[in-house]
Scaffold this motif. Sequence first.
Motif, PDB file in Angstrom:
ATOM      1  N   SER A  62       0.807  -1.218   0.000  1.00  0.00           N
ATOM      2  CA  SER A  62       0.000   0.000   0.000  1.00  0.00           C
ATOM      3  C   SER A  62       0.839   1.267   0.000  1.00  0.00           C
ATOM      4  O   SER A  62       0.301   2.372   0.022  1.00  0.00           O
ATOM      5  CB  SER A  62      -0.937   0.021   1.224  1.00  0.00           C
ATOM      6  OG  SER A  62      -1.894  -1.007   1.124  1.00  0.00           O
ATOM      7  N   TRP A  63       2.159   1.101  -0.020  1.00  0.00           N
ATOM      8  CA  TRP A  63       3.075   2.232  -0.111  1.00  0.00           C
ATOM      9  C   TRP A  63       3.480   2.440  -1.573  1.00  0.00           C
ATOM     10  O   TRP A  63       3.843   1.490  -2.263  1.00  0.00           O
ATOM     11  CB  TRP A  63       4.335   1.975   0.707  1.00  0.00           C
ATOM     12  CG  TRP A  63       4.142   1.930   2.188  1.00  0.00           C
ATOM     13  CD1 TRP A  63       3.473   0.995   2.917  1.00  0.00           C
ATOM     14  CD2 TRP A  63       4.657   2.879   3.135  1.00  0.00           C
ATOM     15  NE1 TRP A  63       3.538   1.287   4.249  1.00  0.00           N
ATOM     16  CE2 TRP A  63       4.256   2.441   4.421  1.00  0.00           C
ATOM     17  CE3 TRP A  63       5.427   4.045   3.013  1.00  0.00           C
ATOM     18  CZ2 TRP A  63       4.595   3.134   5.572  1.00  0.00           C
ATOM     19  CZ3 TRP A  63       5.766   4.730   4.168  1.00  0.00           C
ATOM     20  CH2 TRP A  63       5.344   4.289   5.432  1.00  0.00           C
ATOM     21  N   ARG A  64       3.416   3.679  -2.042  1.00  0.00           N
ATOM     22  CA  ARG A  64       3.941   3.959  -3.373  1.00  0.00           C
ATOM     23  C   ARG A  64       5.457   3.845  -3.342  1.00  0.00           C
ATOM     24  O   ARG A  64       6.095   4.117  -2.327  1.00  0.00           O
ATOM     25  CB  ARG A  64       3.520   5.357  -3.848  1.00  0.00           C
ATOM     26  CG  ARG A  64       2.021   5.476  -4.097  1.00  0.00           C
ATOM     27  CD  ARG A  64       1.667   6.748  -4.853  1.00  0.00           C
ATOM     28  NE  ARG A  64       0.246   6.783  -5.185  1.00  0.00           N
ATOM     29  CZ  ARG A  64      -0.681   7.431  -4.486  1.00  0.00           C
ATOM     30  NH1 ARG A  64      -0.313   8.118  -3.401  1.00  0.00           N
ATOM     31  NH2 ARG A  64      -1.950   7.401  -4.838  1.00  0.00           N
ATOM     32  N   ASP A  65       6.020   3.449  -4.458  1.00  0.00           N
ATOM     33  CA  ASP A  65       7.453   3.188  -4.489  1.00  0.00           C
ATOM     34  C   ASP A  65       8.238   4.489  -4.618  1.00  0.00           C
ATOM     35  O   ASP A  65       8.852   4.762  -5.650  1.00  0.00           O
ATOM     36  CB  ASP A  65       7.794   2.240  -5.639  1.00  0.00           C
ATOM     37  CG  ASP A  65       9.199   1.679  -5.490  1.00  0.00           C
ATOM     38  OD1 ASP A  65       9.695   1.639  -4.344  1.00  0.00           O
ATOM     39  OD2 ASP A  65       9.798   1.301  -6.513  1.00  0.00           O
ATOM     40  N   GLY A  66       8.220   5.286  -3.536  1.00  0.00           N
ATOM     41  CA  GLY A  66       8.949   6.550  -3.515  1.00  0.00           C
ATOM     42  C   GLY A  66      10.065   6.517  -2.495  1.00  0.00           C
ATOM     43  O   GLY A  66      10.471   5.453  -2.004  1.00  0.00           O
ATOM     44  N   ARG A  69       9.260   4.770   1.098  1.00  0.00           N
ATOM     45  CA  ARG A  69       9.245   3.309   1.084  1.00  0.00           C
ATOM     46  C   ARG A  69      10.648   2.757   0.901  1.00  0.00           C
ATOM     47  O   ARG A  69      11.051   1.805   1.584  1.00  0.00           O
ATOM     48  CB  ARG A  69       8.321   2.796  -0.026  1.00  0.00           C
ATOM     49  CG  ARG A  69       8.258   1.275  -0.147  1.00  0.00           C
ATOM     50  CD  ARG A  69       7.270   0.839  -1.222  1.00  0.00           C
ATOM     51  NE  ARG A  69       7.180  -0.608  -1.327  1.00  0.00           N
ATOM     52  CZ  ARG A  69       7.991  -1.354  -2.085  1.00  0.00           C
ATOM     53  NH1 ARG A  69       8.949  -0.780  -2.804  1.00  0.00           N
ATOM     54  NH2 ARG A  69       7.838  -2.677  -2.121  1.00  0.00           N
ATOM     55  N   GLN A 351       1.103  11.502  -1.061  1.00  0.00           N
ATOM     56  CA  GLN A 351       2.014  11.041  -2.108  1.00  0.00           C
ATOM     57  C   GLN A 351       2.537   9.632  -1.895  1.00  0.00           C
ATOM     58  O   GLN A 351       2.801   8.920  -2.862  1.00  0.00           O
ATOM     59  CB  GLN A 351       3.213  12.009  -2.215  1.00  0.00           C
ATOM     60  CG  GLN A 351       2.833  13.441  -2.523  1.00  0.00           C
ATOM     61  CD  GLN A 351       2.139  13.590  -3.856  1.00  0.00           C
ATOM     62  OE1 GLN A 351       2.426  12.870  -4.815  1.00  0.00           O
ATOM     63  NE2 GLN A 351       1.205  14.543  -3.933  1.00  0.00           N
ATOM     64  N   ASP A 352       2.699   9.228  -0.645  1.00  0.00           N
ATOM     65  CA  ASP A 352       3.372   7.954  -0.367  1.00  0.00           C
ATOM     66  C   ASP A 352       2.437   6.781  -0.109  1.00  0.00           C
ATOM     67  O   ASP A 352       2.868   5.632  -0.199  1.00  0.00           O
ATOM     68  CB  ASP A 352       4.313   8.112   0.834  1.00  0.00           C
ATOM     69  CG  ASP A 352       5.510   8.994   0.522  1.00  0.00           C
ATOM     70  OD1 ASP A 352       6.107   8.805  -0.566  1.00  0.00           O
ATOM     71  OD2 ASP A 352       5.846   9.875   1.340  1.00  0.00           O
ATOM     72  N   TRP A 353       1.178   7.048   0.200  1.00  0.00           N
ATOM     73  CA  TRP A 353       0.264   5.958   0.517  1.00  0.00           C
ATOM     74  C   TRP A 353      -0.786   5.796  -0.571  1.00  0.00           C
ATOM     75  O   TRP A 353      -1.571   6.698  -0.843  1.00  0.00           O
ATOM     76  CB  TRP A 353      -0.423   6.197   1.860  1.00  0.00           C
ATOM     77  CG  TRP A 353       0.497   6.029   3.041  1.00  0.00           C
ATOM     78  CD1 TRP A 353       1.803   5.644   3.020  1.00  0.00           C
ATOM     79  CD2 TRP A 353       0.172   6.233   4.421  1.00  0.00           C
ATOM     80  NE1 TRP A 353       2.313   5.584   4.288  1.00  0.00           N
ATOM     81  CE2 TRP A 353       1.334   5.942   5.171  1.00  0.00           C
ATOM     82  CE3 TRP A 353      -0.989   6.624   5.089  1.00  0.00           C
ATOM     83  CZ2 TRP A 353       1.365   6.041   6.565  1.00  0.00           C
ATOM     84  CZ3 TRP A 353      -0.960   6.719   6.476  1.00  0.00           C
ATOM     85  CH2 TRP A 353       0.209   6.433   7.202  1.00  0.00           C
ATOM     86  N   GLN A 354      -0.793   4.657  -1.196  1.00  0.00           N
ATOM     87  CA  GLN A 354      -1.814   4.367  -2.201  1.00  0.00           C
ATOM     88  C   GLN A 354      -3.180   4.179  -1.568  1.00  0.00           C
ATOM     89  O   GLN A 354      -4.205   4.434  -2.187  1.00  0.00           O
ATOM     90  CB  GLN A 354      -1.441   3.094  -2.975  1.00  0.00           C
ATOM     91  CG  GLN A 354      -0.141   3.200  -3.758  1.00  0.00           C
ATOM     92  CD  GLN A 354       0.050   2.028  -4.678  1.00  0.00           C
ATOM     93  OE1 GLN A 354      -0.441   2.023  -5.809  1.00  0.00           O
ATOM     94  NE2 GLN A 354       0.751   1.004  -4.211  1.00  0.00           N
TER      95      GLN A 354
END
Length: 362
Positions: A62-66, A69, A351-354
Amino acid sequence: MSMPPDSVLRASASRKTIAALCAVLALSGLQLSGCTAPAGPAAPAAQAAATQAQPAEQALPSWRDGAARQALLKFVADVTRPGSPTFVPPEARVAVFDNDGTLWSEQPLYFQFFFLLDQVRAAAPQHPEWRNNAAFKALMANDMNALMANQKQLLGLIATANSGMSVDEYDRTIRDWLSRARHPKFNRPYTELVYQPQLELLSYLRANGFKTYIVSGGTIDFMRPWSQQIYGIPPEQVIGSSQAVRYMVRDGKPVLIRDPKLDFIDDGPGKPVGIYRHIGRRPILAVGNSDGDLQMLEYTAGGDGPRMAVLVHHDDAEREFAYDRQSKVGKLDKALDAARAKGWTVVSMKQDWQQIYPAGKP
């Protein structure tokens, strides 16, 4: 080297106006900090810590790959790689998490405050003298401004309504409230408003040999009844503010009775003290979201060896709430400046959590 998850994961698994009130309420049962069901089958979130660690590329879905993460995955890899100069033995892999605003939501008020106020309402029939109390009148009228203008009377009401019972009776009261109460905005049980990305992070850490703790300004009484079912964190790994209790024999049975007296406030500079008293080790990873977590992050980052301090920034008004420097609840000001100055990891919810909350019951 990946370690198996903690054996405790079984298949069955805190600033003026309201801020000042938080600090005072913090204990008389009274932390404005920081609930559904009684113990039952283990939550899928807790079960997510499977019997073996996930490969890094599959972790934290559920974390965007930024950057956030990647920083977390790199830290875990660094401290679990045998032979590496950054290797940390499993017994020293301690991770601490604030609760309110870090593991679950905290707006428009700390969830425990909603519980405390409901306790006052429930106790009202036994206290007809409250009818002339300005704070009680404001509470019944849902007039928050008037309620905050009568803080002293409010404290007295809360102390009376949340004391005098045994700790077991209070535990049952909390469980019952959590099974019925709904959030005013989302109309979901409070324990469904936990953050899916954080549930995944907790499980990932445990699968890599970390021991995870809650370190919150909320009271231990309020968190312990459900922390294992929702987070996979057993009650003995919950550190929070605490209310004085005393032993007595009542009706022939030994009990612990709650007294309207603060015993310890686990907020701000109290958090490192609570960590020292309860854990006896300086954490290597700390996650918070507000100025009340600043000292815990500083304490964690100030140790020797690999360290990581993480701040969750609430900047998603559409899916949750957006607030920081001007908020009366979960104010993030000094800690945000410290994070930028010291290079701590700042997680943007937008931005970081889908995904913010679990799709179904956690």
